[in-house]
Design an enzyme around this catalytic site. Structure first.
Site, PDB file in Angstrom:
ATOM      1  N   ARG A   1       0.874  -1.169   0.000  1.00  0.00           N
ATOM      2  CA  ARG A   1       0.000   0.000   0.000  1.00  0.00           C
ATOM      3  C   ARG A   1       0.911   1.219   0.000  1.00  0.00           C
ATOM      4  O   ARG A   1       1.721   1.405   0.903  1.00  0.00           O
ATOM      5  CB  ARG A   1      -0.902  -0.023   1.232  1.00  0.00           C
ATOM      6  CG  ARG A   1      -1.897   1.149   1.332  1.00  0.00           C
ATOM      7  CD  ARG A   1      -1.381   2.229   2.247  1.00  0.00           C
ATOM      8  NE  ARG A   1      -2.397   3.224   2.585  1.00  0.00           N
ATOM      9  CZ  ARG A   1      -2.137   4.340   3.260  1.00  0.00           C
ATOM     10  NH1 ARG A   1      -0.908   4.612   3.676  1.00  0.00           N
ATOM     11  NH2 ARG A   1      -3.095   5.199   3.530  1.00  0.00           N
TER      12      ARG A   1
ATOM     13  N   ASP B   1       1.678   4.966   0.462  1.00  0.00           N
ATOM     14  CA  ASP B   1       1.128   6.062   1.244  1.00  0.00           C
ATOM     15  C   ASP B   1       1.160   7.385   0.476  1.00  0.00           C
ATOM     16  O   ASP B   1       2.179   7.733  -0.142  1.00  0.00           O
ATOM     17  CB  ASP B   1       1.932   6.214   2.542  1.00  0.00           C
ATOM     18  CG  ASP B   1       1.488   7.378   3.375  1.00  0.00           C
ATOM     19  OD1 ASP B   1       0.347   7.348   3.877  1.00  0.00           O
ATOM     20  OD2 ASP B   1       2.274   8.341   3.519  1.00  0.00           O
TER      21      ASP B   1
ATOM     22  N   GLU C   1      -2.939   5.184  -1.779  1.00  0.00           N
ATOM     23  CA  GLU C   1      -3.655   6.274  -1.119  1.00  0.00           C
ATOM     24  C   GLU C   1      -3.380   7.506  -1.973  1.00  0.00           C
ATOM     25  O   GLU C   1      -2.228   7.914  -2.126  1.00  0.00           O
ATOM     26  CB  GLU C   1      -3.163   6.506   0.309  1.00  0.00           C
ATOM     27  CG  GLU C   1      -3.927   7.646   0.979  1.00  0.00           C
ATOM     28  CD  GLU C   1      -3.258   8.180   2.225  1.00  0.00           C
ATOM     29  OE1 GLU C   1      -3.958   8.824   3.023  1.00  0.00           O
ATOM     30  OE2 GLU C   1      -2.043   7.979   2.412  1.00  0.00           O
TER      31      GLU C   1
ATOM     32  N   ASP D   1     -13.553   9.124  -0.170  1.00  0.00           N
ATOM     33  CA  ASP D   1     -14.862   9.716  -0.450  1.00  0.00           C
ATOM     34  C   ASP D   1     -15.967   8.925   0.240  1.00  0.00           C
ATOM     35  O   ASP D   1     -16.872   9.498   0.857  1.00  0.00           O
ATOM     36  CB  ASP D   1     -15.129   9.723  -1.961  1.00  0.00           C
ATOM     37  CG  ASP D   1     -14.471  10.895  -2.663  1.00  0.00           C
ATOM     38  OD1 ASP D   1     -13.801  11.697  -1.991  1.00  0.00           O
ATOM     39  OD2 ASP D   1     -14.618  10.996  -3.898  1.00  0.00           O
TER      40      ASP D   1
ATOM     41  N   HIS E   1      -6.485   3.917  10.374  1.00  0.00           N
ATOM     42  CA  HIS E   1      -5.594   4.563  11.351  1.00  0.00           C
ATOM     43  C   HIS E   1      -5.697   6.087  11.249  1.00  0.00           C
ATOM     44  O   HIS E   1      -5.682   6.788  12.257  1.00  0.00           O
ATOM     45  CB  HIS E   1      -4.149   4.110  11.124  1.00  0.00           C
ATOM     46  CG  HIS E   1      -3.497   4.688   9.909  1.00  0.00           C
ATOM     47  ND1 HIS E   1      -3.621   4.134   8.647  1.00  0.00           N
ATOM     48  CD2 HIS E   1      -2.749   5.802   9.734  1.00  0.00           C
ATOM     49  CE1 HIS E   1      -2.958   4.870   7.770  1.00  0.00           C
ATOM     50  NE2 HIS E   1      -2.427   5.889   8.400  1.00  0.00           N
TER      51      HIS E   1
ATOM     52  N   GLN F   1      -8.297   8.015  10.043  1.00  0.00           N
ATOM     53  CA  GLN F   1      -9.585   8.592  10.391  1.00  0.00           C
ATOM     54  C   GLN F   1      -9.875   8.491  11.884  1.00  0.00           C
ATOM     55  O   GLN F   1     -10.732   9.220  12.387  1.00  0.00           O
ATOM     56  CB  GLN F   1     -10.696   7.914   9.575  1.00  0.00           C
ATOM     57  CG  GLN F   1     -10.497   7.987   8.075  1.00  0.00           C
ATOM     58  CD  GLN F   1     -10.302   9.405   7.558  1.00  0.00           C
ATOM     59  OE1 GLN F   1     -10.733  10.365   8.181  1.00  0.00           O
ATOM     60  NE2 GLN F   1      -9.649   9.540   6.421  1.00  0.00           N
TER      61      GLN F   1
ATOM     62  N   ASN G   1      -6.157  10.707  13.603  1.00  0.00           N
ATOM     63  CA  ASN G   1      -6.042  12.140  13.349  1.00  0.00           C
ATOM     64  C   ASN G   1      -7.113  12.958  14.049  1.00  0.00           C
ATOM     65  O   ASN G   1      -7.161  14.186  13.891  1.00  0.00           O
ATOM     66  CB  ASN G   1      -6.059  12.413  11.840  1.00  0.00           C
ATOM     67  CG  ASN G   1      -4.743  12.009  11.186  1.00  0.00           C
ATOM     68  OD1 ASN G   1      -3.704  11.995  11.830  1.00  0.00           O
ATOM     69  ND2 ASN G   1      -4.785  11.669   9.922  1.00  0.00           N
TER      70      ASN G   1
END
Length: 602
Positions: free
Chosen positions: A260, A262, A298, A319, A389, A391, A394
């Site tokens: 993934r 970043d 991402e 979204d 992690h 959402q 932060n």
């Protein structure tokens, strides 16, 4: 691998360092007796220094001495047992006995992802301890675990996005062999293992490349972390090789099933092909030829050209998260404001077409257009989630969605998310409604630690709840060990009925997905169709493999919705037992969800 320390067939070790700004480089071998051995390295062309020696072997600790004044770790270190400032360690990857030769991965259509942070997933916070939870994940219905970044970072606790030694798994999680053992144990159980990698910046402490290889950075491009990685300026060849080999290293040497990438919107590269395109092509021509390799992005830009035909499997779909989060919690601050006008419309569009923003202007981004049309891509290109992690962490206090949304709303949202065709992702602990937060934590020292703490609190100054400096001062200090410790999962809460009930609900939904959805996903192409029903209702339909038709009917609001609710096919999930009668009467009750499957041919 052209970088770092390589154990040769005859037992000697070859050391290579790219240091174009250095006049001389010496290899410093640490001697247990206290007298380090300094061996001059030979200057090659294009800024390379190299030495082959029999004075080092697997396990030897070493550093490079730049211009007889600066001792630095190997930027391609395979292990740095004494943290990023300490010596690197020679690792012989051939010494690990892999037993997963028959493992070819799993097709993407089967993906149910579980994102986890190794340091907080278990009390011990290690690779070895994580193995003890793999059977639990299989029983839950997970098919892939996604590890937050492991590259060696300063200190003993970090989210992982401050890595500076990109080839060295952080020693706080265990040795390289222990990480390989975790991957192998997952494969034995049929679990894919994905790794989050960070190619847009280095962490703020422990990176010495500026001293002897300033060409690694391009001052003409600027990012939130300073000068950009040099993917397109003078001397970029070695830089691009560094990242190509890093990606291949994790996939080949550690047998990861995918990566993934970043925040690729923060990677600046004006060359053709750009580094993302080159990475995808390199991986497809390498390990991707023989087994399932999945590359995930991402990308805040919502660019579709990278996805599927472009070489990348899927993208995190923020979204969808933002629209769903707004519906479940009512929060409309910050980037959620972009979805506040018609959250059900945005969510329905995400479910059917991928992105909500496909070129529209974003108010949060000062009116700039965002995204590209995505309806021609299949649902598999968009990963859905209600927690990650980011959402959670932060937020000022790291609250999970279960602490913010009423249970009826949350269960409705989960029924929509987990049974839709797009691959779902869970964040560790959400399945049992973990009460522990996931807060932002790190382990910096001195002035840097103070700057990070103050910067973290300044980020929230624009929020009404934190306008008062006294309120901001209560935001947890990222460098306080207690912030890290309170983020560890408390598995003992599974003994309590409410947490077991939550786990059972996730298991039920994922079992339905496995039975009714997954077998009909291979070969699915194109988007779905949606229509809005009243102010808060929606109907979404997809054509799946073999001509079957999957349909969702949901009301994600507090008031009933009146509409023509006749559905075709058989219901395999209804949120309330009396829904068929309500639909027949022409209304959908508040917060209801129903899924139908019609096997009739097109």
């Amino acid at each position: 691998m052209p970088f770092g320390a390589c154990v040769l067939p005859d037992g000697r070790v070859r050391f290579r360092l790219w240091a174009p700004a250095a006049t001389s480089v010496e290899l410093c071998l640490e001697n247990q007796a206290g007298a380090d051995i300094l061996l001059p390295m030979h200057r090659l062309s294009d800024g390379w220094f190299q030495l082959e020696t029999a004075q080092a072997t697997s396990g030897t600790l070493y550093r490079y001495c730049i211009d007889r004044s600066l001792l630095v770790p190997d930027p391609a270190s395979r292990a740095n047992p004494d943290d990023v400032q300490g010596p690197s360690q020679v690792i012989d990857p051939a010494s690990f006995n892999w037993l997963d030769a028959d493992w070819l991965g799993r097709p993407w259509s089967e993906a149910v992802i579980y994102e986890l942070h190794l340091g907080t997933f278990t009390a011990e916070g290690s690779c070895t301890a994580a193995i003890q939870r793999l059977d639990y994940l299989v029983d839950l219905g997970v098919t892939a675990i996604e590890l937050m970044p492991l590259a060696d970072f300063p200190g003993t606790r970090n989210w992982g996005y401050d890595g500076v030694l990109l080839f060295a798994p952080d020693h706080s999680y265990g040795t390289p062999d222990e990480l390989k053992t975790l991957v192998q144990a997952a494969h034995v159980r049929g679990l894919m293992v994905l790794l989050d990698v960070v190619y847009n910046h280095f962490g703020p402490e422990g990176n010495y490349l500026h001293h002897y290889a300033p060409q690694f950075f391009n001052e003409h491009h600027h990012t939130p972390w300073g000068a950009a990685i040099n993917f397109d300026g003078d001397g970029n060849g070695c830089v691009r090789d560094f990242y190509r080999h890093n990606a291949l290293y994790w996939l080949e040497e550690y047998h990861f099933d995918g990566l993934r990438f970043d925040a690729v919107h923060a990677i600046i590269d004006d060359s053709l092909p750009n580094i993302l395109e080159e990475l995808a092509a390199t991986i497809q021509a390498g390990p991707g030829r023989n087994r399932h390799i999945h590359l995930i992005l991402e990308n805040d830009g919502n660019q579709v050209n990278y996805l599927q035909p472009g070489g990348f499997t899927a993208q995190w779909n923020d979204d969808l998260h933002h629209a769903l989060h707004l519906l479940l919690t009512g929060e409309a601050d910050g980037y959620y404001a972009d979805y506040a006008d018609q959250p059900v419309l945005h969510l329905a569009r995400c479910l059917a077409e991928g992105f909500a923003y496909q070129g529209q202007a974003s108010g949060f981004r000062n009116g700039r257009s965002r995204g590209q049309p995505s309806r021609n891509l299949s649902s598999g290109a968009f990963i859905s989630y209600c927690q990650t992690h980011d959402q959670i962490g932060n937020r000022a206090y790291g609250e999970r969605i279960g602490m913010l949304a009423p249970q009826q709303r949350l269960q409705a949202g989960l029924a929509v998310l987990l049974l839709a065709p797009s691959p779902p992702m869970l964040f560790m602990g959400e399945e049992f409604a973990a009460v522990t937060p996931f807060q932002f934590f790190c382990d910096f020292q001195g002035e840097l630690a103070a700057a990070v703490t103050q910067g973290r609190r300044r980020e929230f100054a624009g929020f009404t709840a934190f306008a008062d400096p006294v309120a901001r001062a209560r935001i947890p200090d990222p460098n306080n060990p207690a912030t890290f410790l309170c983020s560890k999962l408390h598995w003992a809460c599974l003994e309590l009925p409410q947490h077991q009930d939550s786990l059972d609900y996730y298991r039920r939904l994922l079992a339905l997905r496995r039975t009714f959805i997954v077998p009909r996903l291979p070969g699915q192409s194109g988007s779905g169709e949606f229509e809005l029903l009243g102010a808060t209702g929606m109907r979404v339909c997809w054509r799946l493999t073999g001509g079957s038709r999957l349909s969702l009917l949901a009301n994600l609001g507090n008031d009933p919705v009146a509409a023509d609710l006749q559905m075709t096919g058989s219901a395999f999930y209804i949120s309330q037992a009396d829904l068929p009668e309500a639909f027949a009467a022409g209304y959908a009750p508040a917060w209801c969800v129903a899924w139908y499957l019609d096997e009739a041919p097109i």
